[in-house]
Design a protein around this motif. Structure first.
Motif, PDB file in Angstrom:
ATOM      1  N   GLU A   1     -16.758  20.384  35.724  1.00  0.00           N
ATOM      2  CA  GLU A   1     -17.403  21.632  35.295  1.00  0.00           C
ATOM      3  C   GLU A   1     -18.904  21.451  35.047  1.00  0.00           C
ATOM      4  O   GLU A   1     -19.316  20.591  34.272  1.00  0.00           O
ATOM      5  CB  GLU A   1     -16.743  22.130  34.003  1.00  0.00           C
ATOM      6  N   THR A   2     -19.722  22.266  35.749  1.00  0.00           N
ATOM      7  CA  THR A   2     -21.167  22.285  35.466  1.00  0.00           C
ATOM      8  C   THR A   2     -21.661  23.725  35.282  1.00  0.00           C
ATOM      9  O   THR A   2     -22.851  23.943  35.084  1.00  0.00           O
ATOM     10  CB  THR A   2     -21.983  21.623  36.593  1.00  0.00           C
TER      11      THR A   2
ATOM     12  N   ASP B   1     -16.515  22.339  27.760  1.00  0.00           N
ATOM     13  CA  ASP B   1     -16.165  22.495  29.177  1.00  0.00           C
ATOM     14  C   ASP B   1     -15.183  23.634  29.431  1.00  0.00           C
ATOM     15  O   ASP B   1     -14.706  23.798  30.550  1.00  0.00           O
ATOM     16  CB  ASP B   1     -15.560  21.185  29.716  1.00  0.00           C
TER      17      ASP B   1
ATOM     18  N   ARG C   1     -18.706  15.665  24.669  1.00  0.00           N
ATOM     19  CA  ARG C   1     -19.173  16.277  25.921  1.00  0.00           C
ATOM     20  C   ARG C   1     -18.547  15.677  27.169  1.00  0.00           C
ATOM     21  O   ARG C   1     -18.783  16.159  28.271  1.00  0.00           O
ATOM     22  CB  ARG C   1     -20.693  16.107  26.019  1.00  0.00           C
TER      23      ARG C   1
ATOM     24  N   ARG D   1     -24.147  17.474  32.743  1.00  0.00           N
ATOM     25  CA  ARG D   1     -23.401  17.572  31.485  1.00  0.00           C
ATOM     26  C   ARG D   1     -22.787  16.224  31.153  1.00  0.00           C
ATOM     27  O   ARG D   1     -22.615  15.389  32.036  1.00  0.00           O
ATOM     28  CB  ARG D   1     -22.295  18.633  31.608  1.00  0.00           C
TER      29      ARG D   1
ATOM     30  N   ASP E   1     -26.064  26.256  26.593  1.00  0.00           N
ATOM     31  CA  ASP E   1     -24.652  26.630  26.735  1.00  0.00           C
ATOM     32  C   ASP E   1     -24.379  28.016  26.161  1.00  0.00           C
ATOM     33  O   ASP E   1     -23.554  28.755  26.691  1.00  0.00           O
ATOM     34  CB  ASP E   1     -23.753  25.612  26.006  1.00  0.00           C
TER      35      ASP E   1
ATOM     36  N   LEU F   1     -11.632  18.663  28.317  1.00  0.00           N
ATOM     37  CA  LEU F   1     -12.893  18.240  28.936  1.00  0.00           C
ATOM     38  C   LEU F   1     -12.651  18.137  30.434  1.00  0.00           C
ATOM     39  O   LEU F   1     -11.516  17.973  30.882  1.00  0.00           O
ATOM     40  CB  LEU F   1     -13.346  16.899  28.358  1.00  0.00           C
ATOM     41  N   SER F   2     -13.727  18.269  31.196  1.00  0.00           N
ATOM     42  CA  SER F   2     -13.582  18.300  32.647  1.00  0.00           C
ATOM     43  C   SER F   2     -14.474  17.238  33.268  1.00  0.00           C
ATOM     44  O   SER F   2     -15.497  16.861  32.692  1.00  0.00           O
ATOM     45  CB  SER F   2     -13.993  19.691  33.133  1.00  0.00           C
TER      46      SER F   2
END
Ligand code: SAH
Ligand code: SF4
Ligand code: F3S
Length: 488
Positions: free
Chosen positions: A160-161, A133, A198, A183, A46, A156-157
């Protein structure tokens, strides 16, 4: 013995002092940032995404914290000790802040997610708080913090990657790289904070993963490690091409094959495998391709079925042992490593003995070993009492570490006399007259360079003639092309 574990963890943290190369012209950047990472490999990966986002904004990395306008610390919450280390670093950064007007400090990663805006209230240690995220919003938050506003984004999503972001390789050896394939985590191991920090599990677009690996190979890298908290649950459904209805889902076994097919000279590794999810398909794919390394990190956590149930690991002792048997059946020379927790809630001596005996049964080449550390908000914290006394936890950990030391030494001794194909990664830590590389089973091998004209990134055959508990020692036999025999 406990120091050994602590040292190991510190080593992991040190690796995190990762920096992008200096710019030849420092004035070309609007700002200079310094980034330090802690925790798991995903956090290090990350930081490379963060560096890429900041580069695009015209910010450049520096190795020298004193020269930075922005200091970022990418944090881990997995155990209390990990958080204490971060707090210590933040107080050191505070001193720097007092000396340099305008310097901003940002907390990224899991601890940012866990503590959210609480961080901003704490003695002005921190100016920016960004969860895993929300890194795309980082440049905007830097500008907001400069204006004196509270700069927090911990959303947080589910999607999202960062698939489209090409990571800036930080402090890389130019040979091995980590590639995130997913993720988050949908497992709810009761001791673990990761699902909270996460978020939900999501898989990255397979094409973007394969393209990133191809690009690394073209740049001279010779090994990729595909990263996820639970790689075996990777599952991606591509968008169908125009006019076609085909949407064949991509499982982890398929992805592994696609990456292995990039080149026989590109080694492929992956981490982490959850014992309940690793499939025969994955094992057969590993056996089929010589460049997929014969090594599986298969964390057991405990050898007691009762404790495993409380941990919500889903498998039993018998299931785990059967998995180890299956691995050895399909890939006889497969290296296996583990994570072990000592002193989980209600653990008795007989549970502990079950842990020791499953380690013995599995003959781990290596393990990461921890005492249980209760984490706020986890299922275990809410449901069970952290009732194993600290000295009992520590004594059990010592026994676990001592056993692992013996198992590692025994495993290494068995390799004496064998020849392995080694990918050279760097000079050895002790001497620039020796190379350091790894065999397929992920064991570190050190050997004299002698008169051979080799470089890092080359494959070479090495015969092992001695070992320590942590390292194989050997000598070069003959240099051959990886395509001829990748793995022995
Ligand atoms: N996703 C990986 C592990 C991620 S965390 C997996 O499922 O195996 C890495 C390791 O930290 C875990 O395997 C576990 O052994 C350890 N760990 C996690 N939470 C912990 C806690 N609360 N106390 C002690 N060790 C912990
Ligand atoms: Fe944590 Fe379990 Fe997920 Fe691993 S699989 S990250 S231990 S919840
Ligand atoms: Fe730590 Fe977060 Fe990784 S808690 S182990 S940095 S996912």
């Amino acid at each position: 013995m406990l120091d050994y574990v602590a040292d190991k963890m510190q080593d992991e943290a040190k690796q995190g002092e990762a920096f992008a190369p200096f710019a030849s012209d420092p004035t070309q950047y609007k700002k200079r940032f310094y980034i330090e990472s802690y925790g798991c490999q995903m956090n290090f990966a990350d930081s490379e995404i963060v560096a890429s986002i900041l580069n695009t904004e015209g910010f450049g990395a520096t190795r020298n914290v004193g020269e930075a306008d922005l200091i970022f610390i990418n944090t881990c919450s997995i155990r209390e000790k990990a958080e204490q280390t971060v707090r210590k670093r933040l107080t050191e950064f505070k001193k720097l802040k007092e000396q340099k007007k305008g310097m901003l400090v940002g907390v990224l990663g899991c601890m940012a997610e866990r503590l959210k805006s609480k961080f901003l209230e704490e003695e002005k240690l921190v100016d920016i708080v960004v969860g895993p995220d929300a890194y795309r919003s980082l440049p905007g938050l830097v500008y907001e913090a400069e204006e004196g506003q509270k700069a927090v984004n911990v959303l947080l999503s589910r999607e999202e990657t960062y698939a489209d972001i090409s990571p800036v390789r930080l402090d890389s050896n130019g040979v091995t790289a980590f590639v995130s394939i997913m993720r988050g985590c949908n497992n709810m191991c009761s001791f673990c904070v990761v699902p909270f920090t996460r978020g939900r599990e999501r898989s990255r677009d397979a094409e973007s993963i394969v393209n990133e690996c191809k690009d690394l190979f073209e740049k001279g890298y010779r090994e990729v490690t595909l990263l996820g908290q639970n790689v075996d649950s990777y599952y991606y459904t591509p968008q169908p091409l125009k006019g076609s209805l085909s949407k064949t889902p991509i499982t982890f076994a398929i992805l592994l094959e696609q990456v292995a097919l990039i080149s026989p000279e590109l080694r492929v590794r992956f981490s982490t495998s959850h014992p309940k999810d690793i499939t025969d398909d994955v094992l057969h794919t590993m056996a089929k391709y010589d460049n997929i390394c014969n090594y599986i990190h298969l964390p057991v956590q405990s050898g007691s079925t009762r404790i495993l149930q409380l941990m919500n690991r889903i498998y039993t002792r018998e299931w785990y042992k059967a998995k180890v048997d299956r691995i050895k059946e399909i890939i006889p020379d497969c290296g296996i490593s583990s994570d072990v927790i000592a002193g989980f809630c209600t653990e008795e001596e007989n549970d502990h003995r079950d842990t020791l005996s499953i380690m013995e049964y599995s003959k781990y080449d290596m393990s990461y070993m921890f005492v249980y550390s209760e984490r706020p908000g986890t299922l275990a914290e809410r449901r069970y009492k952290d009732d194993v006394p600290e000295e009992v936890k520590k004594r059990r950990l010592v026994e676990i570490v001592e056993l692992q030391n013996r198992l590692s030494l025994e495993s290494n001794k068995k390799d004496i006399g064998k020849t392995f194909n080694i990918l050279i990664e760097s000079d050895s830590k002790r001497s620039d007259k020796d190379w350091m590389g790894r065999n397929s089973q992920n064991k570190v091998v050190v050997f004299p360079k002698e008169y051979y004209n080799l470089n890092k990134g080359d494959y070479v055959f090495v015969e092992v003639n001695d070992c320590t508990q942590a390292t194989l020692l050997g000598k070069i036999i003959i240099k051959q092309n990886a395509t001829e025999t990748q793995k022995r």
